[in-house]
Scaffold this motif. Structure first.
Motif, PDB file in Angstrom:
ATOM      1  N   CYS A 133       0.901  -1.290  -0.007  1.00 54.10           N
ATOM      2  CA  CYS A 133      -0.036   0.103   0.081  1.00 54.10           C
ATOM      3  C   CYS A 133       0.877   1.244   0.039  1.00 54.10           C
ATOM      4  O   CYS A 133       2.184   1.129   0.391  1.00 54.10           O
ATOM      5  CB  CYS A 133      -0.780   0.016   1.281  1.00 54.10           C
ATOM      6  SG  CYS A 133      -0.100   0.243   2.990  1.00 54.10           S
ATOM      7  N   PRO A 134       0.198   2.282  -0.299  1.00 53.73           N
ATOM      8  CA  PRO A 134       1.057   3.545  -0.359  1.00 53.73           C
ATOM      9  C   PRO A 134       1.412   4.100   1.120  1.00 53.73           C
ATOM     10  O   PRO A 134       0.485   3.621   1.988  1.00 53.73           O
ATOM     11  CB  PRO A 134       0.130   4.568  -1.078  1.00 53.73           C
ATOM     12  CG  PRO A 134      -0.848   3.957  -1.932  1.00 53.73           C
ATOM     13  CD  PRO A 134      -1.229   2.582  -1.026  1.00 53.73           C
ATOM     14  N   ASN A 135       2.258   5.014   1.219  1.00 53.75           N
ATOM     15  CA  ASN A 135       2.546   5.459   2.809  1.00 53.75           C
ATOM     16  C   ASN A 135       1.292   6.561   3.123  1.00 53.75           C
ATOM     17  O   ASN A 135       1.702   7.760   3.445  1.00 53.75           O
ATOM     18  CB  ASN A 135       3.903   6.209   2.478  1.00 53.75           C
ATOM     19  CG  ASN A 135       5.014   5.372   2.367  1.00 53.75           C
ATOM     20  OD1 ASN A 135       4.734   4.188   2.608  1.00 53.75           O
ATOM     21  ND2 ASN A 135       6.060   5.835   1.668  1.00 53.75           N
ATOM     22  N   ILE A 136       0.086   6.162   2.946  1.00 49.95           N
ATOM     23  CA  ILE A 136      -0.973   6.979   3.140  1.00 49.95           C
ATOM     24  C   ILE A 136      -1.928   6.445   4.261  1.00 49.95           C
ATOM     25  O   ILE A 136      -2.248   5.190   4.286  1.00 49.95           O
ATOM     26  CB  ILE A 136      -1.876   7.249   1.974  1.00 49.95           C
ATOM     27  CG1 ILE A 136      -1.163   7.749   0.936  1.00 49.95           C
ATOM     28  CG2 ILE A 136      -3.087   8.200   2.196  1.00 49.95           C
ATOM     29  CD1 ILE A 136      -1.763   8.230  -0.479  1.00 49.95           C
ATOM     30  N   ALA A 137      -2.110   6.876   5.541  1.00 51.81           N
ATOM     31  CA  ALA A 137      -2.863   6.400   6.626  1.00 51.81           C
ATOM     32  C   ALA A 137      -4.086   6.159   6.107  1.00 51.81           C
ATOM     33  O   ALA A 137      -4.545   4.963   6.400  1.00 51.81           O
ATOM     34  CB  ALA A 137      -2.713   7.371   7.634  1.00 51.81           C
ATOM     35  N   ILE A 189      -2.828   2.661   4.331  1.00 51.28           N
ATOM     36  CA  ILE A 189      -2.563   1.809   5.175  1.00 51.28           C
ATOM     37  C   ILE A 189      -3.746   0.934   6.066  1.00 51.28           C
ATOM     38  O   ILE A 189      -3.830   0.153   6.399  1.00 51.28           O
ATOM     39  CB  ILE A 189      -1.618   2.496   6.045  1.00 51.28           C
ATOM     40  CG1 ILE A 189      -0.292   2.864   5.477  1.00 51.28           C
ATOM     41  CG2 ILE A 189      -1.396   1.784   7.565  1.00 51.28           C
ATOM     42  CD1 ILE A 189       0.566   3.897   6.072  1.00 51.28           C
ATOM     43  N   SER A 190      -4.731   2.099   6.291  1.00 51.21           N
ATOM     44  CA  SER A 190      -5.733   1.695   6.999  1.00 51.21           C
ATOM     45  C   SER A 190      -6.779   0.587   6.573  1.00 51.21           C
ATOM     46  O   SER A 190      -7.244  -0.517   7.025  1.00 51.21           O
ATOM     47  CB  SER A 190      -6.950   3.031   7.305  1.00 51.21           C
ATOM     48  OG  SER A 190      -7.261   3.433   5.887  1.00 51.21           O
ATOM     49  N   LEU A 216       5.871   4.511   5.920  1.00 52.87           N
ATOM     50  CA  LEU A 216       5.014   3.349   6.260  1.00 52.87           C
ATOM     51  C   LEU A 216       4.720   2.932   7.704  1.00 52.87           C
ATOM     52  O   LEU A 216       3.689   2.921   8.135  1.00 52.87           O
ATOM     53  CB  LEU A 216       5.405   2.393   5.278  1.00 52.87           C
ATOM     54  CG  LEU A 216       4.452   0.990   5.516  1.00 52.87           C
ATOM     55  CD1 LEU A 216       3.183   1.253   5.017  1.00 52.87           C
ATOM     56  CD2 LEU A 216       5.086  -0.154   4.546  1.00 52.87           C
ATOM     57  N   VAL A 217       6.072   3.004   8.374  1.00 54.59           N
ATOM     58  CA  VAL A 217       6.022   2.685   9.828  1.00 54.59           C
ATOM     59  C   VAL A 217       5.113   3.748  10.585  1.00 54.59           C
ATOM     60  O   VAL A 217       4.260   3.403  11.569  1.00 54.59           O
ATOM     61  CB  VAL A 217       7.305   2.708  10.209  1.00 54.59           C
ATOM     62  CG1 VAL A 217       7.477   2.183  11.880  1.00 54.59           C
ATOM     63  CG2 VAL A 217       7.966   1.042   9.648  1.00 54.59           C
ATOM     64  N   GLY A 218       5.430   4.793  10.207  1.00 55.23           N
ATOM     65  CA  GLY A 218       4.674   6.050  10.974  1.00 55.23           C
ATOM     66  C   GLY A 218       3.156   5.931  10.697  1.00 55.23           C
ATOM     67  O   GLY A 218       2.407   6.194  11.686  1.00 55.23           O
ATOM     68  N   GLY A 219       2.895   5.632   9.469  1.00 55.24           N
ATOM     69  CA  GLY A 219       1.430   5.622   9.110  1.00 55.24           C
ATOM     70  C   GLY A 219       0.566   4.204   9.961  1.00 55.24           C
ATOM     71  O   GLY A 219      -0.337   4.711  10.440  1.00 55.24           O
ATOM     72  N   VAL A 220       1.311   3.395   9.880  1.00 55.76           N
ATOM     73  CA  VAL A 220       0.900   2.257  10.876  1.00 55.76           C
ATOM     74  C   VAL A 220       0.652   2.396  12.298  1.00 55.76           C
ATOM     75  O   VAL A 220      -0.378   2.494  12.833  1.00 55.76           O
ATOM     76  CB  VAL A 220       1.995   0.733  10.681  1.00 55.76           C
ATOM     77  CG1 VAL A 220       1.314   0.050  11.608  1.00 55.76           C
ATOM     78  CG2 VAL A 220       1.759   0.454   9.125  1.00 55.76           C
TER      79      VAL A 220
END
Length: 231
Positions: A133-137, A189-190, A216-220
């Motif tokens: 997935c993209p780095n988008i929450a 990410i959600s 990505l980690v920050g979004g998770v």
């Protein structure tokens, strides 16, 4: 909780030894003078031992799912991440007696890095499924939007990564993984986290390795509701 696990310690020592060796053998690099090596002061060493670095070799448990977070995004750091995950996930699995343990990869990267070089260290970890997935929450979130590339462009990269992951597995790569389905691509990410939640069960414990990008980690962490008080 210091960032002092054996893998990170070995990595730091390796870098220091390499730096010391190169400094003695070569006083210039690309015409630029190289500084003499030096021992770190005790307070610096204490800071390294006691440092708490969320998103780096971090495990977050959420009711039947363990998220193993590491912002590794270079071939070397992904290799170290894979070694950490292998050891940490096995240790956790030994403590889970009644449930089947399933491994899932959640992956993305940004910039001009070569996907294959980042994926290669992960191929031996025996994931049953891979998520991209993209780095988008969330679809409506703008906190981590990459304005240098459209959402369509980010999704296309995710589809390319998923196809490459499948190709690397199908090619009989040494230590290849075994996934139960085609790799999955999500718009955010959600949505990927929701997929994990929908697929957990009372007799299965899921281990999710999240790596490839600090964003990505920050979004998770955001989607999981992590704050400075909970990490």
């Amino acid at each position: 909780n210091g960032v002092t696990n054996e893998i990170e310690t070995d990595e730091r020592q390796s870098v220091i030894k390499k730096s010391n060796h190169e400094s003695h053998d070569k006083r210039h690099v690309c015409g630029i003078p190289v500084a003499e090596p030096f021992n770190l002061p005790p307070l610096f060493l204490q800071g390294l031992r006691e440092c708490h670095w969320p998103g780096r070799c971090q495990v977050i448990n959420r009711g039947g799912v363990s998220y193993f977070l590491d912002g590794a995004h270079t071939p070397r750091s992904v290799l170290m991440c894979s070694q950490w995950f292998e050891a940490a996930s096995k240790k956790e699995a030994m403590e889970i007696k009644d449930n089947e343990v399933v491994r899932i990869l959640l992956f993305n990267f940004s910039g001009r890095r070569k996907a294959e070089l980042l994926m290669n260290p992960l191929l031996c970890l025996k994931f049953c499924h891979a998520l991209f997935c993209p780095n988008i929450a969330g679809v409506t979130s703008s906190d981590q939007s990459n304005y240098a590339i459209t959402l369509e462009g980010q999704l296309q990269r995710c589809h390319n990564n998923a196809a490459l992951w499948k190709e690397l597995n199908d090619s009989g790569h040494t230590g290849m993984t075994t996934f139960i389905n085609e790799p999955s691509v999500f718009q955010s990410i959600s949505e990927a986290i929701d997929w994990v939640d929908r697929n957990k069960s009372s007799n299965t414990h899921i281990q999710v390795l999240v790596c490839g990008s600090l964003h990505l980690v920050g979004g998770v962490m955001k989607v999981l509701g992590c704050t400075t008080d909970t990490i």
